[in-house]
Design an enzyme around this catalytic site. Structure first.
Site, PDB file in Angstrom:
ATOM      1  CD  GLN A  26      -2.855  -1.158   2.389  1.00 49.97           C
ATOM      2  OE1 GLN A  26      -2.462  -1.715   3.406  1.00 49.97           O
ATOM      3  NE2 GLN A  26      -4.026  -0.561   2.328  1.00 49.97           N
ATOM      4  NE  ARG A  83       0.755  -4.121  11.901  1.00 49.77           N
ATOM      5  CZ  ARG A  83      -0.355  -4.428  11.252  1.00 49.77           C
ATOM      6  NH1 ARG A  83      -1.382  -3.604  11.245  1.00 49.77           N
ATOM      7  NH2 ARG A  83      -0.467  -5.578  10.604  1.00 49.77           N
ATOM      8  CG  HIS A 137      -0.392  -5.751   5.588  1.00 48.08           C
ATOM      9  ND1 HIS A 137      -0.518  -5.111   6.797  1.00 48.08           N
ATOM     10  CD2 HIS A 137      -1.540  -5.484   4.935  1.00 48.08           C
ATOM     11  CE1 HIS A 137      -1.692  -4.484   6.875  1.00 48.08           C
ATOM     12  NE2 HIS A 137      -2.334  -4.691   5.745  1.00 48.08           N
ATOM     13  CG  ASN A 182      -2.789  -7.062   8.344  1.00 50.42           C
ATOM     14  OD1 ASN A 182      -2.859  -6.455   9.407  1.00 50.42           O
ATOM     15  ND2 ASN A 182      -3.651  -6.853   7.355  1.00 50.42           N
ATOM     16  CD  GLU A 183      -7.620  -6.871   8.719  1.00 51.99           C
ATOM     17  OE1 GLU A 183      -8.147  -7.081   7.620  1.00 51.99           O
ATOM     18  OE2 GLU A 183      -7.866  -5.878   9.410  1.00 51.99           O
ATOM     19  CG  ASN A 323      -5.715  -4.914  12.137  1.00 55.37           C
ATOM     20  OD1 ASN A 323      -4.835  -4.609  12.938  1.00 55.37           O
ATOM     21  ND2 ASN A 323      -5.465  -5.239  10.879  1.00 55.37           N
ATOM     22  CE1 TYR A 325      -9.120  -1.679  10.436  1.00 59.75           C
ATOM     23  CE2 TYR A 325      -9.468   0.652  10.016  1.00 59.75           C
ATOM     24  CZ  TYR A 325      -8.663  -0.469   9.954  1.00 59.75           C
ATOM     25  OH  TYR A 325      -7.423  -0.379   9.397  1.00 59.75           O
ATOM     26  CD  GLU A 398      -4.565  -2.441   9.872  1.00 56.78           C
ATOM     27  OE1 GLU A 398      -5.692  -2.235   9.367  1.00 56.78           O
ATOM     28  OE2 GLU A 398      -3.715  -3.175   9.354  1.00 56.78           O
ATOM     29  CD1 TRP A 447      -5.786   2.434   7.488  1.00 54.25           C
ATOM     30  CD2 TRP A 447      -4.054   1.081   7.905  1.00 54.25           C
ATOM     31  NE1 TRP A 447      -5.266   2.049   6.279  1.00 54.25           N
ATOM     32  CE2 TRP A 447      -4.201   1.220   6.505  1.00 54.25           C
ATOM     33  CE3 TRP A 447      -3.004   0.280   8.414  1.00 54.25           C
ATOM     34  CZ2 TRP A 447      -3.341   0.585   5.603  1.00 54.25           C
ATOM     35  CZ3 TRP A 447      -2.181  -0.355   7.500  1.00 54.25           C
ATOM     36  CH2 TRP A 447      -2.361  -0.202   6.115  1.00 54.25           C
ATOM     37  CD  GLU A 454      -8.270   0.859   2.151  1.00 49.88           C
ATOM     38  OE1 GLU A 454      -7.177   1.239   2.602  1.00 49.88           O
ATOM     39  OE2 GLU A 454      -8.997   0.059   2.741  1.00 49.88           O
ATOM     40  CD1 TRP A 455      -6.396  -3.261   1.268  1.00 43.38           C
ATOM     41  CD2 TRP A 455      -4.765  -4.090  -0.020  1.00 43.38           C
ATOM     42  NE1 TRP A 455      -5.307  -3.502   2.073  1.00 43.38           N
ATOM     43  CE2 TRP A 455      -4.301  -4.015   1.330  1.00 43.38           C
ATOM     44  CE3 TRP A 455      -3.890  -4.597  -0.983  1.00 43.38           C
ATOM     45  CZ2 TRP A 455      -3.010  -4.416   1.707  1.00 43.38           C
ATOM     46  CZ3 TRP A 455      -2.609  -4.989  -0.605  1.00 43.38           C
ATOM     47  CH2 TRP A 455      -2.197  -4.906   0.711  1.00 43.38           C
ATOM     48  CG  PHE A 463      -9.031   4.134   6.021  1.00 43.06           C
ATOM     49  CD1 PHE A 463      -9.455   3.724   4.774  1.00 43.06           C
ATOM     50  CD2 PHE A 463      -9.743   3.708   7.134  1.00 43.06           C
ATOM     51  CE1 PHE A 463     -10.554   2.882   4.636  1.00 43.06           C
ATOM     52  CE2 PHE A 463     -10.846   2.872   7.005  1.00 43.06           C
ATOM     53  CZ  PHE A 463     -11.248   2.460   5.749  1.00 43.06           C
TER      54      PHE A 463
HETATM   55  C1  GBH Z   1      -7.529  -3.244   7.097  1.00 43.92           C
HETATM   56  O1  GBH Z   1      -8.417  -4.290   6.901  1.00 43.92           O
HETATM   57  C2  GBH Z   1      -6.283  -3.626   6.337  1.00 43.92           C
HETATM   58  O2  GBH Z   1      -5.395  -4.372   7.154  1.00 43.92           O
HETATM   59  C3  GBH Z   1      -5.573  -2.450   5.743  1.00 43.92           C
HETATM   60  O3  GBH Z   1      -4.594  -2.902   4.840  1.00 43.92           O
HETATM   61  C4  GBH Z   1      -6.583  -1.524   5.102  1.00 43.92           C
HETATM   62  O4  GBH Z   1      -5.967  -0.454   4.433  1.00 43.92           O
HETATM   63  C5  GBH Z   1      -7.518  -1.010   6.183  1.00 43.92           C
HETATM   64  O5  GBH Z   1      -8.182  -2.094   6.738  1.00 43.92           O
HETATM   65  C6  GBH Z   1      -8.578  -0.038   5.706  1.00 43.92           C
HETATM   66  O6  GBH Z   1      -9.513  -0.669   4.876  1.00 43.92           O
HETATM   67  O7  GBH Z   1     -15.959  -7.809   4.832  1.00 43.92           O
HETATM   68  O8  GBH Z   1     -18.323  -7.336   5.010  1.00 43.92           O
HETATM   69  O9  GBH Z   1     -17.235  -8.529   6.775  1.00 43.92           O
HETATM   70  C7  GBH Z   1      -9.729  -4.056   7.154  1.00 43.92           C
HETATM   71  C8  GBH Z   1     -10.494  -4.806   6.130  1.00 43.92           C
HETATM   72  C9  GBH Z   1     -12.773  -4.674   5.560  1.00 43.92           C
HETATM   73  C10 GBH Z   1     -12.035  -6.251   7.172  1.00 43.92           C
HETATM   74  C11 GBH Z   1     -14.143  -4.744   6.123  1.00 43.92           C
HETATM   75  C12 GBH Z   1     -13.402  -6.315   7.757  1.00 43.92           C
HETATM   76  C13 GBH Z   1     -15.646  -6.042   7.428  1.00 43.92           C
HETATM   77  C14 GBH Z   1     -16.788  -5.988   6.497  1.00 43.92           C
HETATM   78  N1  GBH Z   1     -11.838  -4.960   6.597  1.00 43.92           N
HETATM   79  N2  GBH Z   1     -14.366  -6.006   6.766  1.00 43.92           N
HETATM   80  S1  GBH Z   1     -17.070  -7.530   5.727  1.00 43.92           S
END
Ligand code: GBH
Length: 496
Positions: A26, A83, A137, A182-183, A323, A325, A398, A447, A454-455, A463
């Site tokens: 990223q 990180r 990652h 990562n995740e 992580n 959110y 994060e 984060w 952003e992927w 973000f």
């Molecule tokens: C992080 O993942 C990443 O580690 C990071 O690279 C990225 O930039 C950052 O988030 C911001 O997006 O898929 O419907 O269950 C978070 C990715 C996306 C995982 C939303 C949980 C929940 C909704 N997340 N997801 S769902």
């Protein structure tokens, strides 16, 4: 705006890490620079239609060349940790870069890649910023994908362990915090169930791919990732830990799942949802087994760990990286008929996920469809993980707030990110409450430092604490950067 009511200095323990998080693909750019090999994201993003704005990470925010400038930004924030992740293909390159053919764990190491991370680490330490390093990652050498299908094959364990060994050997004299993955819980969901991350494998009705099996492959990939983690930890413990004295963990995306009603079925489903996302990876690594809830629903679909593997897995981490959110309402679909929801399949634990209850959202909505502001979720998830894993040390690796760049967005809109600062204030307040009630949390990473790639959303989602003009790559602090800086200064983390 203030810092909330609870953030007195004593809320944060001595040596608490305050930092920002990032990842190699990223941020770095430096596509094929200095002998770097192709990774799976290089290949994926160069295919048409994979990223919504047609962009890729070839340049990203050019951290490969601008890391000194970025470290100055961190210094001005007053953070004591950073990180970042290592680009596996920069350390172990693959063809067709030059005439040397990638040979995985039997191949050669790209010295220029090692130098880049040495320089980054040394520059951080010079400013008193501790490197907090993720081995991978979500990006990996494309060759590993092409040769044997990466995480679908147990061979991946050998390659990952080999890569980890090189990193510990090269950087472990100065890096004291290691994360293996990562995740992985979302990496396998996106890569092998829905197909929106490489290697884009899936089957109907989960996604629209040409090959794959959404009901099986995520569990095989997860199994190999868990064992790869264990293999890397084993190497760290047997060869490096005594000498280097660092710690090692894994990062899981852990949302909070709130039962939509007080019925027993909905209480149970909240637990099931946590098992099918968070505990899926953490239970094996801490206890050596998959969550019983998963075992009873899957039966034989779930791979098994051998006796030796179980032994190797147990206590396979020093800290749990979280992580966090957002939070979701969940509704049982095993005993109750649900509307077709996002998670109604048996292999996803039979639940429906919802943002609303009786039309009322769980928290304030944001530009990002999956992100609702529910600060209390932070304390709830930490308390949950604390209980289940006997207060293993935790680190928030994060947490952040996203905005979508609209056609008429101006830089000014982006810089006045009061909502982001409010989000962080709320979540940090909730975090300090959890710590005051006894949770062993050792750090918090926002984060992220800079707007970045952003992927699958490319450069359309921001973000971060610093605005980046993606044409000139100029960095400008947002309101939230100043807010975070003041917050850290006022928190006055005592040195032990
Ligand atoms: C992080 O993942 C990443 O580690 C990071 O690279 C990225 O930039 C950052 O988030 C911001 O997006 O898929 O419907 O269950 C978070 C990715 C996306 C995982 C939303 C949980 C929940 C909704 N997340 N997801 S769902």
């Amino acid at each position: 705006l203030g810092n909330g009511n609870n953030n007195n200095p004593s809320s944060f323990p001595p040596n608490f890490l305050f930092g920002t998080a990032s990842s190699a693909y990223q941020y770095e750019g430096g596509y094929l620079s200095d002998g770097k090999g192709l990774n799976n994201w290089d290949v994926y993003t160069h295919r048409p239609g994979k990223v919504i704005d047609g962009s890729n990470g070839d340049v990203a925010v050019d951290r490969y060349h601008r890391y000194l400038e970025d470290i100055d930004l961190m210094e001005s924030l007053g953070v004591n940790s950073y990180r970042f992740s290592i680009s596996w293909a920069r350390i172990l390159p693959s063809k067709p870069l030059n005439d040397r053919i990638f040979e995985g764990r039997f191949g050669y190491v790209n010295v220029a890649g090692i130098d880049f991370y040495n320089n980054l680490i040394d520059a951080l330490l010079l400013k008193g910023i501790k490197p907090f390093v993720t081995l991978t990652h979500v990006d990996l050498p494309q060759e590993i994908e092409d040769r044997y299908g990466s995480w679908l094959s147990p061979e991946s364990q050998l390659d990952f362990a080999y890569f980890a060994d090189i990193c510990f050997k090269s950087f472990g004299d100065r890096v004291k915090y290691w994360v293996t993955f990562n995740e992985p819980n979302f990496q396998v969901k996106f890569g092998y169930r829905e197909g929106t991350f490489p290697p884009s494998r899936c089957s109907f009705p989960f996604g629209n791919c040409t090959s794959g099996d959404s009901e099986k492959e995520p569990f095989i990939a997860a199994h190999n990732i868990i064992l790869s983690h264990a293999a890397a930890v084993h190497i760290y413990r047997s060869k490096y830990e005594a000498k280097q004295g660092g710690s090692i963990g894994i990062v899981i995306n852990a949302a909070w799942f709130e039962p939509i009603s007080s019925s027993m079925a909905d209480k149970l489903v909240a637990e099931r949802a946590q098992c099918f996302t968070t505990n899926w990876f953490l239970d094996p690594i801490v206890f050596g087994i998959y969550p019983p809830e998963m075992q009873s629903i899957f039966g034989s679909i779930l791979p098994e760990f051998s006796k030796t593997e179980k032994e190797m897995l147990k206590k396979g981490l020093d800290f749990i990286g979280i992580n966090h959110y957002s939070s979701y309402y969940v509704q049982d679909c095993m005993f109750t008929a649900c509307e077709p929801g996002t998670r109604t399949s048996k292999t996803e634990g039979l639940w429906a996920q919802s943002y609303q209850k009786n039309g009322i959202p769980i928290g304030e909505s944001t530009d990002v469809d999956w992100l609702y502001v529910y600060p209390g979720g932070m304390e709830k998830i930490i308390t949950y993980v604390k209980k289940r894993f006997n207060n293993t040390p935790m680190i928030i690796t994060e947490n952040g707030y996203g905005e979508v760049t609209k056609a008429n967005s101006t830089i000014e809109d982006s810089l006045q990110d009061v909502n982001r600062a409010k989000y962080m204030a709320g979540y940090l307040d909730s975090l300090s409450t959890a710590i005051r009630k006894g949770a062993d949390v050792r750090g918090y990473f926002a984060w992220s430092l800079l707007d970045n790639f952003e992927w699958e959303y490319g450069f359309t989602r921001r973000f971060e604490l610093h605005h980046v003009d993606f044409k000139t790559l100029k960095r400008t602090p947002k309101f939230s950067a100043t807010w975070y800086k003041n917050f850290i200064a006022e928190s006055k983390i005592p040195d032990s």
